[in-house]
Design a protein around this motif. Structure first.
Motif, PDB file in Angstrom:
ATOM      1  N   ILE A 189      67.275  77.437 144.251  1.00  0.00           N
ATOM      2  CA  ILE A 189      68.541  77.368 143.526  1.00  0.00           C
ATOM      3  C   ILE A 189      69.521  76.575 144.368  1.00  0.00           C
ATOM      4  O   ILE A 189      69.921  77.011 145.451  1.00  0.00           O
ATOM      5  N   ASP A 190      69.908  75.404 143.877  1.00  0.00           N
ATOM      6  CA  ASP A 190      70.828  74.529 144.590  1.00  0.00           C
ATOM      7  C   ASP A 190      72.194  74.617 143.903  1.00  0.00           C
ATOM      8  O   ASP A 190      72.397  74.050 142.825  1.00  0.00           O
ATOM      9  N   PHE A 191      73.126  75.348 144.533  1.00  0.00           N
ATOM     10  CA  PHE A 191      74.431  75.558 143.922  1.00  0.00           C
ATOM     11  C   PHE A 191      75.258  74.279 143.908  1.00  0.00           C
ATOM     12  O   PHE A 191      75.999  74.029 142.954  1.00  0.00           O
ATOM     13  N   LEU A 222      67.913  73.928 139.458  1.00  0.00           N
ATOM     14  CA  LEU A 222      66.939  75.002 139.630  1.00  0.00           C
ATOM     15  C   LEU A 222      65.552  74.371 139.699  1.00  0.00           C
ATOM     16  O   LEU A 222      65.158  73.615 138.818  1.00  0.00           O
ATOM     17  N   ARG A 223      64.804  74.674 140.771  1.00  0.00           N
ATOM     18  CA  ARG A 223      63.435  74.191 140.922  1.00  0.00           C
ATOM     19  C   ARG A 223      62.490  75.386 140.892  1.00  0.00           C
ATOM     20  O   ARG A 223      62.725  76.384 141.572  1.00  0.00           O
ATOM     21  N   LEU A 224      61.419  75.241 140.136  1.00  0.00           N
ATOM     22  CA  LEU A 224      60.465  76.321 139.962  1.00  0.00           C
ATOM     23  C   LEU A 224      59.065  75.803 140.266  1.00  0.00           C
ATOM     24  O   LEU A 224      58.620  74.820 139.668  1.00  0.00           O
ATOM     25  N   VAL A 278      61.923  70.863 137.572  1.00  0.00           N
ATOM     26  CA  VAL A 278      63.357  70.863 137.854  1.00  0.00           C
ATOM     27  C   VAL A 278      64.119  71.143 136.567  1.00  0.00           C
ATOM     28  O   VAL A 278      63.866  70.495 135.547  1.00  0.00           O
ATOM     29  N   VAL A 279      65.011  72.098 136.602  1.00  0.00           N
ATOM     30  CA  VAL A 279      65.829  72.461 135.450  1.00  0.00           C
ATOM     31  C   VAL A 279      67.291  72.321 135.846  1.00  0.00           C
ATOM     32  O   VAL A 279      67.732  72.902 136.845  1.00  0.00           O
ATOM     33  N   ARG A 280      68.040  71.556 135.088  1.00  0.00           N
ATOM     34  CA  ARG A 280      69.461  71.364 135.360  1.00  0.00           C
ATOM     35  C   ARG A 280      70.266  72.555 134.854  1.00  0.00           C
ATOM     36  O   ARG A 280      69.884  73.223 133.890  1.00  0.00           O
TER      37      ARG A 280
END
Length: 306
Positions: A287-289, A294-296, A169-171
């Motif tokens: 991609i959760d706006f 951001l989940r990879l 998970v990336v903020r």
């Protein structure tokens, strides 16, 4: 008075980085989700769009475009009335363009809305239109490269899906509606990363290129934008890039003094428009706006940073 819009998409076709992916996992049904898109030969995602009850028409979904766009040919076919004239910023520059009024634009769970859309030539768009982030703000977008599908789900009022093994998970933060990842580095320096599904190749600014000034120069590449104009870029590879806890090596990047970087206040800061060539290195991108997240899902041979 003309409004000013930014549209990041460039119509181009360059080789994407090859990646061997693991076999797809069994899909999990989600009653609130909609499978909307299929990846074409340039890794662009098309979605079926309804316009005032007509259609569906295939639009490219572009997280790098602030506003949705329609081709002049489709606008004329549907008899859409003219809207205000606006200034539009693309990869190659800024130009005044006409808009048309779309009384109702809908994409399944995204709902229907009135849109004043710039109208551009279909051959420069590469499609009948572009669906921008103006339609995605309350939603989450999942690109599943194993299944070659995209899914859109409502984010507001819904719990995010549970994390899977191998998922990071990336903020991110919001900049003019775009999601910008600041937890990224190149050559040990922090880099701003704008998520851009509308381009098949990652684009870097000249501030980032100067970090690599001692390295051998790259090959020239010509881009044609949605405005029909061209720009010459320098195509080279980043030695090592981190994106949150993931490491990407030898990522091809087209470097240019592109106007969108200036429009977002990133001209003097090392920055990237992260295209589909980079995103497809992962098995799945979520991609959760609404949550700015951001989940990879990492493939087995993409190593973690550190």
């Amino acid at each position: 008075m003309e409004k000013v819009l930014a549209l990041m998409l460039a119509c181009l076709s360059l080789p994407a980085a090859a990646q061997q992916l693991a076999p797809p996992a069994a899909p999990v049904a989600d009653p609130a989700a909609d499978d909307l898109a299929f990846l074409d030969h340039e890794d662009r995602m098309t979605v079926p769009v309804q316009i005032a009850g007509a259609g569906p028409f295939a639009f490219i979904i572009d997280t790098g475009a602030q506003r949705s766009v329609i081709s002049r040919q489709l606008a004329a076919r549907l008899g859409l009335p003219p809207g205000p004239r606006v200034r539009l910023t693309a990869i190659t520059g800024t130009s005044a363009v006409n808009t048309v009024v779309i009384p109702s634009l809908s994409v399944s769970t995204l709902g229907a809305r009135r849109v004043e859309a710039p109208s551009l030539e279909a051959q420069n768009l590469g499609a009948l239109g572009i669906l921008g982030i103006d339609t995605l703000q309350d939603h989450a977008l999942t690109i599943d490269f194993d299944r070659q599908r995209m899914t859109v789900t409502p984010a507001v009022g819904h719990k995010p899906p549970p994390r899977e093994a191998g998922e990071i998970v990336v903020r991110a933060r919001s900049l003019f509606g775009q999601l910008v990842v600041t937890d990224a580095t190149v050559a040990g320096r922090r880099v701003r990363v704008v998520l851009d599904t509308g381009t098949s190749v990652t684009i870097g600014n000249m501030a980032l290129r100067r970090l690599l000034s001692r390295r051998k120069g790259g090959e020239p590449a010509i881009f044609t934008s949605v405005l029909g104009d061209q720009i010459v870029t320098e195509y080279a590879a980043l030695p090592v890039m981190t994106l949150g806890p993931a490491t990407i090596r030898a990522l091809p990047v087209a470097f240019a003094d592109a106007p969108p970087f200036t429009a977002f206040g990133l001209a003097t800061k090392p920055a990237l428009l992260l295209g589909m060539d980079a995103l497809r290195l992962f098995r799945r991108v979520h991609i959760d706006f609404a949550r700015r997240e951001l989940r990879l899902l990492l493939p087995r041979d993409l190593r973690r940073a550190g």
